[in-house]
Scaffold this active site. Structure first.
Site, PDB file in Angstrom:
ATOM      1  N   ASP A  22       0.703  -1.021  -0.170  1.00  0.00           N
ATOM      2  CA  ASP A  22      -0.167   0.109  -0.003  1.00  0.00           C
ATOM      3  C   ASP A  22       0.799   1.130  -0.020  1.00  0.00           C
ATOM      4  O   ASP A  22       0.601   2.127  -0.599  1.00  0.00           O
ATOM      5  CB  ASP A  22      -1.021  -0.060   1.242  1.00  0.00           C
ATOM      6  CG  ASP A  22      -1.455  -1.416   1.549  1.00  0.00           C
ATOM      7  OD1 ASP A  22      -2.428  -1.698   0.625  1.00  0.00           O
ATOM      8  OD2 ASP A  22      -1.165  -2.182   2.520  1.00  0.00           O
ATOM      9  N   HIS A  78      -4.479  -3.631   6.385  1.00  0.00           N
ATOM     10  CA  HIS A  78      -4.380  -3.691   4.789  1.00  0.00           C
ATOM     11  C   HIS A  78      -5.519  -4.125   4.328  1.00  0.00           C
ATOM     12  O   HIS A  78      -5.850  -5.283   3.991  1.00  0.00           O
ATOM     13  CB  HIS A  78      -3.364  -4.756   4.616  1.00  0.00           C
ATOM     14  CG  HIS A  78      -3.316  -5.200   3.207  1.00  0.00           C
ATOM     15  ND1 HIS A  78      -2.788  -4.416   2.267  1.00  0.00           N
ATOM     16  CD2 HIS A  78      -3.603  -6.286   2.510  1.00  0.00           C
ATOM     17  CE1 HIS A  78      -2.936  -5.087   1.023  1.00  0.00           C
ATOM     18  NE2 HIS A  78      -3.336  -6.408   1.215  1.00  0.00           N
TER      19      HIS A  78
HETATM   20  P1  NAD Z   1      -1.911 -18.551  -3.916  1.00  0.00           P
HETATM   21  O1  NAD Z   1      -3.145 -19.300  -3.381  1.00  0.00           O
HETATM   22  O2  NAD Z   1      -1.370 -18.447  -5.237  1.00  0.00           O
HETATM   23  O3  NAD Z   1      -0.845 -19.231  -2.919  1.00  0.00           O
HETATM   24  C1  NAD Z   1      -1.061 -19.706  -1.796  1.00  0.00           C
HETATM   25  C2  NAD Z   1      -0.297 -20.836  -0.962  1.00  0.00           C
HETATM   26  O4  NAD Z   1      -0.494 -21.145   0.102  1.00  0.00           O
HETATM   27  C3  NAD Z   1      -0.760 -22.110  -1.963  1.00  0.00           C
HETATM   28  O5  NAD Z   1      -0.013 -22.594  -2.831  1.00  0.00           O
HETATM   29  C4  NAD Z   1      -1.259 -23.070  -0.902  1.00  0.00           C
HETATM   30  O6  NAD Z   1      -1.289 -24.441  -1.117  1.00  0.00           O
HETATM   31  C5  NAD Z   1      -0.439 -22.621   0.313  1.00  0.00           C
HETATM   32  N1  NAD Z   1      -1.112 -22.840   1.652  1.00  0.00           N
HETATM   33  C6  NAD Z   1      -2.285 -22.663   2.027  1.00  0.00           C
HETATM   34  N2  NAD Z   1      -2.254 -23.178   3.336  1.00  0.00           N
HETATM   35  C7  NAD Z   1      -1.129 -23.229   3.691  1.00  0.00           C
HETATM   36  C8  NAD Z   1      -0.627 -23.723   5.189  1.00  0.00           C
HETATM   37  N3  NAD Z   1      -1.230 -24.051   6.004  1.00  0.00           N
HETATM   38  N4  NAD Z   1       0.852 -23.772   5.078  1.00  0.00           N
HETATM   39  C9  NAD Z   1       1.496 -23.532   4.042  1.00  0.00           C
HETATM   40  N5  NAD Z   1       1.015 -23.199   2.838  1.00  0.00           N
HETATM   41  C10 NAD Z   1      -0.152 -22.988   2.805  1.00  0.00           C
HETATM   42  O7  NAD Z   1      -1.960 -16.981  -3.237  1.00  0.00           O
HETATM   43  P2  NAD Z   1      -1.093 -15.805  -3.424  1.00  0.00           P
HETATM   44  O8  NAD Z   1      -1.405 -15.077  -4.609  1.00  0.00           O
HETATM   45  O9  NAD Z   1       0.380 -16.389  -3.274  1.00  0.00           O
HETATM   46  O10 NAD Z   1      -1.331 -15.056  -1.934  1.00  0.00           O
HETATM   47  C11 NAD Z   1      -1.305 -15.589  -0.721  1.00  0.00           C
HETATM   48  C12 NAD Z   1      -1.701 -14.739   0.453  1.00  0.00           C
HETATM   49  O11 NAD Z   1      -1.132 -13.218   0.195  1.00  0.00           O
HETATM   50  C13 NAD Z   1      -3.213 -14.436   0.181  1.00  0.00           C
HETATM   51  O12 NAD Z   1      -3.688 -14.593   1.314  1.00  0.00           O
HETATM   52  C14 NAD Z   1      -3.457 -13.188  -0.529  1.00  0.00           C
HETATM   53  O13 NAD Z   1      -4.572 -12.510  -0.014  1.00  0.00           O
HETATM   54  C15 NAD Z   1      -2.221 -12.165   0.316  1.00  0.00           C
HETATM   55  N6  NAD Z   1      -1.743 -11.127  -0.354  1.00  0.00           N
HETATM   56  C16 NAD Z   1      -1.431 -10.160   0.705  1.00  0.00           C
HETATM   57  C17 NAD Z   1      -1.017  -8.881   0.325  1.00  0.00           C
HETATM   58  C18 NAD Z   1      -0.517  -7.967   1.131  1.00  0.00           C
HETATM   59  O14 NAD Z   1      -0.184  -6.812   0.824  1.00  0.00           O
HETATM   60  N7  NAD Z   1      -0.504  -8.132   2.584  1.00  0.00           N
HETATM   61  C19 NAD Z   1      -0.909  -8.882  -1.201  1.00  0.00           C
HETATM   62  C20 NAD Z   1      -1.296  -9.717  -2.029  1.00  0.00           C
HETATM   63  C21 NAD Z   1      -1.697 -11.010  -1.590  1.00  0.00           C
HETATM   64  C1  LMR Z   2      -3.659  -6.649  -2.678  1.00  0.00           C
HETATM   65  O1  LMR Z   2      -3.453  -5.714  -1.840  1.00  0.00           O
HETATM   66  O2  LMR Z   2      -3.029  -6.629  -3.792  1.00  0.00           O
HETATM   67  C2  LMR Z   2      -4.176  -7.906  -1.893  1.00  0.00           C
HETATM   68  O3  LMR Z   2      -4.060  -7.846  -0.589  1.00  0.00           O
HETATM   69  C3  LMR Z   2      -5.617  -8.027  -2.432  1.00  0.00           C
HETATM   70  C4  LMR Z   2      -6.168  -9.179  -1.681  1.00  0.00           C
HETATM   71  O4  LMR Z   2      -7.328  -8.916  -1.078  1.00  0.00           O
HETATM   72  O5  LMR Z   2      -5.815 -10.272  -2.015  1.00  0.00           O
END
Ligand code: NAD
Ligand code: LMR
Length: 335
Positions: free
Chosen positions: A163, A191
């Site tokens: 962000d 977030h």
């Molecule tokens: P994704 O689905 O591509 O990958 C997530 C992975 O986590 C999968 O491979 C899944 O098998 C694994 N997983 C699920 N439960 C698990 C556990 N208990 N232990 C280990 N691994 C586990 O998702 P992504 O695009 O990589 O996103 C991951 C997370 O990050 C999501 O929650 C998404 O919302 C979040 N995210 C946060 C931000 C931020 O700014 N904070 C930004 C983008 C995404």
């Molecule tokens: C982002 O900010 O791109 C992600 O956290 C969006 C989401 O909610 O997975």
């Protein structure tokens, strides 16, 4: 403090076969976190069903012949994956899909962070630094931290850096001044869509941002664009942001380890202690200076009424999230 280059550091990444994992691991292994002299061992955690995919990612990491990458440890057990780790990127969780609010994710993902907090408590290095990326990141960090009573609260953090970076880029585009010349931006709170991207203290090329940016654009464009950017990316890509999230995770951890440049700060989700009127205990996006391997909240900022109201709103949402997971927050104090 940056670690000594002679010994490999151990870095855990959970959800390592996922989209963010795929964007993060290769940069970590190439030295993007700790520079070209620091060898590392990657500890990769996945759920059992994703282990075949993870083994493919491991093959690719091996095929890159990264000089710094000394070993790869793959596991579906948190207690193995966190054994002796110095840094942990907690990414693995279920991402939000289109039409889903972050709150819907809360209960689905909360159990993961309870178990991982416990495993970190038992197995990680006593100096481990932990970044929670998996959403809802602030409350997941709270759950992990409260389930790790032998680690300090300040060893846990949640990611606001994406962000923060989004705010910098929008300001840069608007002012036509490079990102490197924009400082003192803060993204307060959660977030989520209640976050408050604050440019009231910001400097653009050493002059107050508010003297250069019109307030209508700030209120009506910048704030909602940053608040809704995650949802906009999900709509456009059909998947949550991944490369930009991985990049922000590296920025967050690097600043924490190496320090923020003097005279400026970054935004980090850290355990609130009441500063700026925020509910103590919740993980809240604050303006943070990092030095000597630690972080501290920037003190003494004069907040406008507008800013106070926005901060109160996102504070309220985080208290509600916390109240939804009280059963996962042991009440015992830290050891
Ligand atoms: P994704 O689905 O591509 O990958 C997530 C992975 O986590 C999968 O491979 C899944 O098998 C694994 N997983 C699920 N439960 C698990 C556990 N208990 N232990 C280990 N691994 C586990 O998702 P992504 O695009 O990589 O996103 C991951 C997370 O990050 C999501 O929650 C998404 O919302 C979040 N995210 C946060 C931000 C931020 O700014 N904070 C930004 C983008 C995404
Ligand atoms: C982002 O900010 O791109 C992600 O956290 C969006 C989401 O909610 O997975």
């Amino acid at each position: 403090m940056p670690p000594s280059p002679s010994k490999p550091v151990r870095i855990a990444v959970t959800g390592a076969a996922g989209n963010i994992g795929y964007a993060l691991l290769f940069r970590l292994a190439s030295g993007a976190l700790l520079g070209p002299d620091q060898p590392l061992i990657l500890h990769l955690l996945e759920i059992p069903q994703a282990l075949p995919a993870l083994s493919g990612v491991a093959m690719e990491l091996t095929d890159c012949a990264f000089p710094l990458l000394r070993d790869l440890k793959l596991s579906d057990q948190a207690s193995q994956a966190f054994d002796g780790v110095d840094y942990a990127f907690l990414v693995g969780s279920r991402p939000r899909t289109q039409g889903m609010e972050r709150k819907d994710l809360l209960r689905v993902n909360a159990e993961i962070f309870k178990a991982q907090g416990r495993a970190l408590n038992e197995r990680a290095s006593r100096q481990v630094r932990i970044l929670v990326v998996g959403n809802p990141a602030n409350t997941n960090a709270l759950i992990a931290s409260r389930n790790a009573p032998d680690l300090a609260e300040h060893q846990f953090s949640s990611m606001m850096r994406l962000d923060h970076n989004r705010t910098l880029s929008l300001l840069s585009e608007r002012s036509r001044i490079p990102v490197a010349d924009i400082h003192r931006v803060t993204v307060w709170g959660n977030h989520s869509s209640t976050q408050f991207p604050d440019i009231e203290q910001a400097l653009i090329a050493d002059r107050p941002a508010l003297e250069q940016i019109d307030s209508t654009w700030y209120h009506d464009t910048l704030i909602p664009t940053v608040q809704q950017r995650g949802a906009a990316i999900i709509k456009a890509r059909g998947a949550s942001s991944a490369a930009s999230a991985a990049s922000a995770a590296l920025d967050h951890m690097r600043d924490w380890i190496v320090g923020t440049p003097k005279g400026t700060w970054t935004s980090m989700g850290i355990a609130a202690n009441g500063d700026y009127g925020v509910e103590p205990g919740i993980f809240f996006g604050y303006p943070v200076e990092c030095q000597g391997g630690g972080h501290q909240i920037v003190q003494g900022l004069a907040l406008s009424e507008f800013a106070r109201a926005k901060i109160a709103l996102t504070d309220r949402e985080l208290r509600e999230e916390r109240d939804g997971v009280l059963d996962l927050l042991p009440s015992s104090s830290r050891g």
